[in-house]
Motif scaffolding. Sequence first.
Motif, short mmCIF file in Angstrom:
data_model
loop_
_atom_site.label_atom_id
_atom_site.label_comp_id
_atom_site.label_asym_id
_atom_site.label_seq_id
_atom_site.Cartn_x
_atom_site.Cartn_y
_atom_site.Cartn_z
N PRO A 68 -21.30 4.15 25.08
CA PRO A 68 -21.22 3.48 27.32
C PRO A 68 -20.96 4.96 28.00
O PRO A 68 -20.97 6.04 27.63
CB PRO A 68 -19.82 3.14 27.00
CG PRO A 68 -19.68 2.25 25.51
CD PRO A 68 -20.26 3.55 24.45
N LYS A 69 -21.84 4.75 29.39
CA LYS A 69 -21.88 5.92 29.73
C LYS A 69 -20.64 6.27 31.14
O LYS A 69 -19.97 6.90 31.87
CB LYS A 69 -23.24 5.29 31.07
CG LYS A 69 -24.64 5.41 30.57
CD LYS A 69 -25.86 5.30 31.27
CE LYS A 69 -26.75 5.17 30.29
NZ LYS A 69 -27.91 4.89 31.24
N SER A 70 -20.11 4.77 30.32
CA SER A 70 -18.04 5.01 31.28
C SER A 70 -17.44 4.96 29.96
O SER A 70 -17.26 4.41 29.07
CB SER A 70 -18.22 4.41 32.11
OG SER A 70 -18.13 3.26 32.48
N PHE A 90 -14.02 7.26 22.93
CA PHE A 90 -14.98 7.30 21.78
C PHE A 90 -15.08 6.10 21.73
O PHE A 90 -14.45 4.83 21.25
CB PHE A 90 -14.49 8.14 20.84
CG PHE A 90 -15.03 8.67 20.07
CD1 PHE A 90 -16.39 8.81 19.57
CD2 PHE A 90 -14.81 7.25 18.46
CE1 PHE A 90 -17.26 9.20 18.06
CE2 PHE A 90 -15.53 7.34 17.61
CZ PHE A 90 -16.80 7.55 17.57
N PHE A 91 -17.01 5.90 22.41
CA PHE A 91 -17.15 4.22 21.70
C PHE A 91 -18.36 4.27 21.25
O PHE A 91 -19.73 4.93 22.38
CB PHE A 91 -17.40 3.33 22.95
CG PHE A 91 -17.18 2.48 22.47
CD1 PHE A 91 -18.19 1.82 22.13
CD2 PHE A 91 -16.18 1.59 23.85
CE1 PHE A 91 -18.29 0.25 21.46
CE2 PHE A 91 -16.13 0.34 23.34
CZ PHE A 91 -16.77 -0.30 22.97
N ARG A 104 -17.57 1.87 16.22
CA ARG A 104 -16.45 2.30 15.93
C ARG A 104 -16.45 3.12 16.89
O ARG A 104 -16.97 3.83 18.23
CB ARG A 104 -17.38 4.19 15.69
CG ARG A 104 -16.27 4.77 14.67
CD ARG A 104 -16.57 5.72 13.72
NE ARG A 104 -16.34 6.72 13.00
CZ ARG A 104 -15.16 6.87 11.52
NH1 ARG A 104 -15.41 5.45 11.40
NH2 ARG A 104 -14.52 7.77 11.51
N ILE A 105 -15.09 2.84 17.71
CA ILE A 105 -14.52 3.76 18.84
C ILE A 105 -13.19 3.57 18.27
O ILE A 105 -12.26 4.10 17.12
CB ILE A 105 -13.90 2.19 19.22
CG1 ILE A 105 -13.36 1.43 19.11
CG2 ILE A 105 -15.88 0.98 19.96
CD1 ILE A 105 -12.57 0.30 20.18
N SER A 106 -12.50 4.61 19.21
CA SER A 106 -11.01 5.13 19.67
C SER A 106 -10.31 4.16 20.65
O SER A 106 -11.46 5.01 21.49
CB SER A 106 -11.15 6.63 19.90
OG SER A 106 -9.11 7.15 19.20
N GLN A 196 -13.03 0.65 12.73
CA GLN A 196 -15.06 0.44 12.95
C GLN A 196 -14.39 -0.90 12.44
O GLN A 196 -13.88 -1.23 11.59
CB GLN A 196 -15.18 2.01 11.69
CG GLN A 196 -16.68 1.07 10.85
CD GLN A 196 -17.02 2.16 10.45
OE1 GLN A 196 -16.72 3.49 10.46
NE2 GLN A 196 -18.22 2.32 9.81
N LEU A 197 -15.99 -1.56 12.95
CA LEU A 197 -16.74 -3.06 12.87
C LEU A 197 -17.63 -3.57 12.03
O LEU A 197 -18.59 -2.43 12.75
CB LEU A 197 -16.14 -3.40 14.20
CG LEU A 197 -16.33 -4.87 13.82
CD1 LEU A 197 -15.77 -6.19 13.20
CD2 LEU A 197 -16.28 -5.40 15.50
N ALA A 198 -17.73 -3.92 11.07
CA ALA A 198 -18.95 -4.29 10.67
C ALA A 198 -18.84 -5.26 9.60
O ALA A 198 -18.04 -6.00 9.89
CB ALA A 198 -19.35 -2.93 9.90
#
Length: 204
Positions: A68-70, A90-91, A104-106, A196-198
């Motif tokens: 994402p840009k933000s 972080f995304f 995957r994100i923080s 992490q999501l999958a």
Amino acid sequence: MTLMRRIGWRRGALAILVVTVLTMAAIKALSNDVEIALDIGEPYEAMRQRSSASIGPALAGRAWFNIPKSDARLRFANPQYGFVTPLARFFTVMYKNGMISSVRISPQIEPLLLDDTLKVVLDLQEQWLQAGWVPTRASDFPPIADTPAWRVDLRNERKGGTTYWQAGNQYQVMLVVNRFEDAKRPDEERYLITLQLATPWVKP
């Protein structure tokens, strides 16, 4: 005349201050609403149309990722197993052949203190529990809790904490918490959360 000018200047300055405060509050409110809303396995473009955060298009015929840009929160848009994270800096959204494969994100915008870290983790776990997710291999990777034993493990740079949750046979989440050396605050204990999501990759 001088007194009137001073009163007028003060009123003008106060008006500018009020407008500035209201504008900053509006920007903060809008930033809190910026989200990437997606479901695993859906077309990447459907995620782009649904999301309020800006993110680039998928590359045709490729397995890749976009960011994402933000800052943005993740809203897992599944009607049964949905949940929402805090804003994340972080995304990454992974895709293959135009279909979303994993995320995957923080879920934070900076390294957090332990108390704040636990608040985020416990809120996410409560959302999963309420939505019907269940811990995966709980004997080896139990849900993280705010207990003295867990705090000792999380403070240990070689341990940290990892837990897995699963939604039926459709989705799986891995949540990891580790100590993080924050160069801006070298004397503070700060922590990084990774989610992490999958589709399921760790067997129960």
